[in-house]
Structures are given as C-alpha cells and as structure tokens.
Design a protein around this motif. Sequence first.
Motif, PDB file in Angstrom:
ATOM      1  N   MET A   1       0.834  -1.184   0.000  1.00  6.59           N
ATOM      2  CA  MET A   1       0.000   0.000   0.000  1.00  6.59           C
ATOM      3  C   MET A   1       0.879   1.248   0.000  1.00  6.59           C
ATOM      4  SD  MET A   1      -3.123   0.774   2.509  1.00  6.59           S
ATOM      5  CE  MET A   1      -4.150   2.166   2.283  1.00  6.59           C
ATOM      6  N   TRP A   2       1.940   1.209   0.798  1.00  2.82           N
ATOM      7  CA  TRP A   2       2.855   2.341   0.843  1.00  2.82           C
ATOM      8  C   TRP A   2       3.467   2.585  -0.532  1.00  2.82           C
ATOM      9  CZ3 TRP A   2       8.137   1.935  -0.136  1.00  2.82           C
ATOM     10  CH2 TRP A   2       8.870   3.119   0.033  1.00  2.82           C
ATOM     11  N   LEU A   3       3.914   1.509  -1.203  1.00  2.00           N
ATOM     12  CA  LEU A   3       4.525   1.641  -2.513  1.00  2.00           C
ATOM     13  C   LEU A   3       3.519   2.157  -3.538  1.00  2.00           C
ATOM     14  CD1 LEU A   3       7.149   1.247  -4.054  1.00  2.00           C
ATOM     15  CD2 LEU A   3       6.430  -1.098  -4.527  1.00  2.00           C
ATOM     16  N   ALA A   4       2.270   1.722  -3.447  1.00  2.00           N
ATOM     17  CA  ALA A   4       1.230   2.207  -4.363  1.00  2.00           C
ATOM     18  C   ALA A   4       1.015   3.702  -4.191  1.00  2.00           C
ATOM     19  CB  ALA A   4      -0.072   1.456  -4.124  1.00  2.00           C
ATOM     20  N   ILE A   5       1.055   4.170  -2.954  1.00  2.00           N
ATOM     21  CA  ILE A   5       0.875   5.606  -2.692  1.00  2.00           C
ATOM     22  C   ILE A   5       2.088   6.388  -3.183  1.00  2.00           C
ATOM     23  CG2 ILE A   5       0.688   7.331  -0.860  1.00  2.00           C
ATOM     24  CD1 ILE A   5      -1.004   5.217   0.679  1.00  2.00           C
ATOM     25  N   VAL A   6       3.295   5.882  -2.914  1.00  2.00           N
ATOM     26  CA  VAL A   6       4.520   6.563  -3.340  1.00  2.00           C
ATOM     27  C   VAL A   6       4.595   6.636  -4.867  1.00  2.00           C
ATOM     28  CG1 VAL A   6       7.040   6.352  -3.414  1.00  2.00           C
ATOM     29  CG2 VAL A   6       5.832   6.023  -1.268  1.00  2.00           C
ATOM     30  N   LEU A   7       4.226   5.546  -5.542  1.00  2.00           N
ATOM     31  CA  LEU A   7       4.277   5.524  -7.008  1.00  2.00           C
ATOM     32  C   LEU A   7       3.039   6.135  -7.645  1.00  2.00           C
ATOM     33  CD1 LEU A   7       5.749   1.951  -7.602  1.00  2.00           C
ATOM     34  CD2 LEU A   7       6.944   4.151  -7.714  1.00  2.00           C
ATOM     35  N   ASN A   8       2.089   6.551  -6.816  1.00  2.00           N
ATOM     36  CA  ASN A   8       0.848   7.165  -7.297  1.00  2.00           C
ATOM     37  C   ASN A   8       0.096   6.239  -8.251  1.00  2.00           C
ATOM     38  OD1 ASN A   8      -1.067   9.170  -7.301  1.00  2.00           O
ATOM     39  ND2 ASN A   8      -0.126  10.280  -8.999  1.00  2.00           N
ATOM     40  N   LEU A   9      -0.024   4.964  -7.873  1.00  2.00           N
ATOM     41  CA  LEU A   9      -0.723   3.989  -8.701  1.00  2.00           C
ATOM     42  C   LEU A   9      -2.230   4.167  -8.579  1.00  2.00           C
ATOM     43  CD1 LEU A   9       1.219   0.647  -8.022  1.00  2.00           C
ATOM     44  CD2 LEU A   9       1.372   2.118 -10.024  1.00  2.00           C
ATOM     45  N   SER A  10      -2.903   4.144  -9.711  1.00  2.00           N
ATOM     46  CA  SER A  10      -4.361   4.158  -9.691  1.00  2.00           C
ATOM     47  C   SER A  10      -4.846   2.753  -9.344  1.00  2.00           C
ATOM     48  CB  SER A  10      -4.890   4.571 -11.062  1.00  2.00           C
ATOM     49  OG  SER A  10      -4.561   3.588 -12.025  1.00  2.00           O
ATOM     50  N   GLY A  11      -6.141   2.609  -9.177  1.00  2.00           N
ATOM     51  CA  GLY A  11      -6.695   1.299  -8.855  1.00  2.00           C
ATOM     52  C   GLY A  11      -6.399   0.270  -9.923  1.00  2.00           C
ATOM     53  N   GLY A  12      -6.539   0.668 -11.202  1.00  2.08           N
ATOM     54  CA  GLY A  12      -6.272  -0.248 -12.309  1.00  2.08           C
ATOM     55  C   GLY A  12      -4.811  -0.644 -12.392  1.00  2.08           C
ATOM     56  N   ALA A  13      -3.930   0.298 -12.174  1.00  4.30           N
ATOM     57  CA  ALA A  13      -2.496  -0.002 -12.189  1.00  4.30           C
ATOM     58  C   ALA A  13      -2.137  -0.920 -11.028  1.00  4.30           C
ATOM     59  CB  ALA A  13      -1.684   1.284 -12.130  1.00  4.30           C
ATOM     60  N   TYR A  14      -2.772  -0.709  -9.886  1.00  2.00           N
ATOM     61  CA  TYR A  14      -2.523  -1.579  -8.735  1.00  2.00           C
ATOM     62  C   TYR A  14      -2.915  -3.014  -9.070  1.00  2.00           C
ATOM     63  CZ  TYR A  14      -2.468  -3.353  -3.958  1.00  2.00           C
ATOM     64  OH  TYR A  14      -2.193  -4.073  -2.833  1.00  2.00           O
TER      65      TYR A  14
END
Length: 167
Positions: A1-14
């Motif tokens: 979750m931290w990495l998704a926030i840092v990389l600014n991943l959207s839901g689809g990219a996640y």
Amino acid sequence: MWLAIVLNLSGGAYVAVAFLVVCVIAMAAGSSIGTMFTVFPIVYPAGVAVGAQPVLLAGALLSGALFGDNLAPISDTTVISASSQRYRRRNGLAEVGGVVRARAPYSLRCCSIWPGWGPAACSEAGHARRRPLRVLLIVAFVKRDLFLTALIGLVTGALVALAAGLM
C-alpha cells in the motif's frame, strides 16, 4: 500500500502490478492455494483501500496465483503431470523443465491479453457470454482433443469479448 501511494498507482495499475507480483510469488512457492492464502489477506485490502475495483483485484490475485503455479517447476501439478507423461519417440517420462517450457508459450499468450480487459458492459450480455462456452463444448465432444478445445475456447472467448467491448 505504501509503494502504491509513493508511485501514485491508480486502482487499475494496482490490479496489474498485483497480478504480476502474485505470478512471481506463485512461481516461487509452487502452490496456487498457498499463494492465495498468503496474498489475499495482505494485497486485497490494500488494493481496495487504494481504489482498485474489488472484483477485478480478486480476479487478478486468483489468476496470478494459478498462472504462476502453472509455470512453477516445483509445483506439485507440474511434477505430477511430467511424471505421468511418456515420450512418443523415446523411452522415459517427460522432464519437468520440458513440461514448463512446453506450457510457457500458451500461458504467456493468455497472460498477454489479460491487462486489456475493461469494464465495458456487454450489449447482448447473456447471449454473448454463453457463445464461447457452447463452441467449447461442441468442439470438446466432437474432436475429443483437449488442446484444440482449449485453443478454440480461448479464441472464441477473446473474439466475443472484443466484439462485445469487454476487452
């Protein structure tokens, strides 16, 4: 979750990244069930919190676990399938590495179309979704060839999904 926030991943990219990560975990573990029990409690809630669609995320996690297990040389299903296949032109049982190499092109082709799926609804939903299954069953009963049946089913399903705007 931290990495998704840092990389600014959207839901689809996640969802796409989660699929790839789960594939690697399943290939390393050699167990689809073990992978699912490991990743679902961690990756699923984090993905929903980031904004991933729950159904797509669950499908990606399940698909990644099965895909990775299919190509894992230490998977029980890979070892069992290799030990139950005999060579046609020489004596002996199939080698695990050969089984994985033989499966890889088919698995990778299936994986390559997965990220293109979109949320578009099917205009003739009921009929369009049943057509590939009907074709698959007819080919299975007429030809009695598992590989041909799977290929025809995948191609028919992909074509119907493309025509209906699902991919």
